[in-house]
Design an enzyme around this catalytic site. Structure first.
Site, PDB file in Angstrom:
ATOM      1  N   GLU A  39       0.880  -1.180   0.000  1.00  0.00           N
ATOM      2  CA  GLU A  39       0.000   0.000   0.000  1.00  0.00           C
ATOM      3  C   GLU A  39       0.909   1.220   0.000  1.00  0.00           C
ATOM      4  OE1 GLU A  39      -2.692   0.183   3.414  1.00  0.00           O
ATOM      5  OE2 GLU A  39      -2.504   2.367   3.395  1.00  0.00           O
ATOM      6  N   ARG A  43       0.939  10.217   1.254  1.00  0.00           N
ATOM      7  CA  ARG A  43       1.450  11.163   2.250  1.00  0.00           C
ATOM      8  C   ARG A  43       2.619  11.930   1.667  1.00  0.00           C
ATOM      9  NH1 ARG A  43       1.316   6.941   7.425  1.00  0.00           N
ATOM     10  NH2 ARG A  43      -0.664   6.070   6.740  1.00  0.00           N
ATOM     11  N   LYS A 127     -10.868  -1.025   6.923  1.00  0.00           N
ATOM     12  CA  LYS A 127      -9.630  -0.837   7.688  1.00  0.00           C
ATOM     13  C   LYS A 127     -10.031  -0.541   9.131  1.00  0.00           C
ATOM     14  CE  LYS A 127      -5.680   2.339   7.987  1.00  0.00           C
ATOM     15  NZ  LYS A 127      -4.378   2.515   7.371  1.00  0.00           N
TER      16      LYS A 127
END
Ligand code: 3PG
Length: 211
Positions: A39, A43, A127
């Protein structure tokens, strides 16, 4: 129905890639350790570029886009070739964009209300973040009470380590776990590929009995 490819190993490496040129060597280091799911988090400015480079250069790797906070990031992720998306929370805008772009999404939840909202929006794999801070394994066991029959599955991430990962994978409601410990940002920035391969191989060995 068989599990989608990004869930077959039940382990996802969550990575922050500062330099897009590190993306391919990182993916190769993970593959050398036996892991084929990454993943790449949004960011850093080069996240979409990193995803595209991995899709082009390391086709055996299954690549997701993480930290999706806004609809335009979903579009960028899909255009770059992301095969799944992950968000730390439950955003209707992100959810709509994922649906419109046919991107499988794991929205982030911790509370029963959030689980209900995610189910209403049509998501079944959620998640659970930040897992350790919000009750970890015990919280997931409690959520299985009212939600077990719905078929909802969780991908806990946040604070999971090689010491705790099997406790999560023992739960039937856990589809997979995610974590950054195999390829911490600093290790990627240092291009510590052999170390990343070793940490990954250790994790892959640990999860073998849990598959
Ligand atoms: C994240 O989104 O940061 C992931 O949950 C990873 O958490 P970790 O760094 O605690 O493994």
């Amino acid at each position: 129905m068989p599990d989608p490819i990004y869930l077959t190993q039940r382990l996802i490496c969550v990575a922050v890639i500062d330099q897009a040129e590190d993306a391919v060597p990182l993916a190769e280091a993970l593959l050398a350790g036996g892991l084929h799911t990454i993943e790449v988090t949004f960011r850093t400015a080069g996240a979409a570029d990193a995803i595209a480079r991995i899709r082009r250069g390391v086709p055996q790797m299954c690549v997701g886009a993480g930290t999706l906070l806004a609809a335009d990031q979903v579009k960028q992720a899909v255009d770059a070739g992301a095969q799944f998306g992950v968000s730390p929370g439950l955003s209707e805008a992100v959810s709509r964009a994922a649906r419109a772009n046919q991107l499988p999404l794991f929205p982030g939840v911790v509370t029963p209300t959030e689980v209900m909202r995610a189910l209403e929006l049509g998501w079944q794999i959620l998640k659970f973040f930040p897992a350790e801070t919000f009750g970890g394994v015990n919280a997931l066991k409690a959520l299985a009470g009212p939600f077990g029959h719905t078929g909802v599955k969780f991908v806990p991430t946040g604070g999971i380590t090689p010491t705790t990962l099997l406790n999560y994978l023992a739960l039937p409601q856990v589809a997979a776990i995610g974590g950054s410990w195999m390829a911490e940002r600093k290790l990627v920035a240092e291009k510590a590929w052999p170390k990343i391969t070793a940490l990954t191989a250790e994790a892959v060995k640990l999860i073998a009995p849990a598959k």
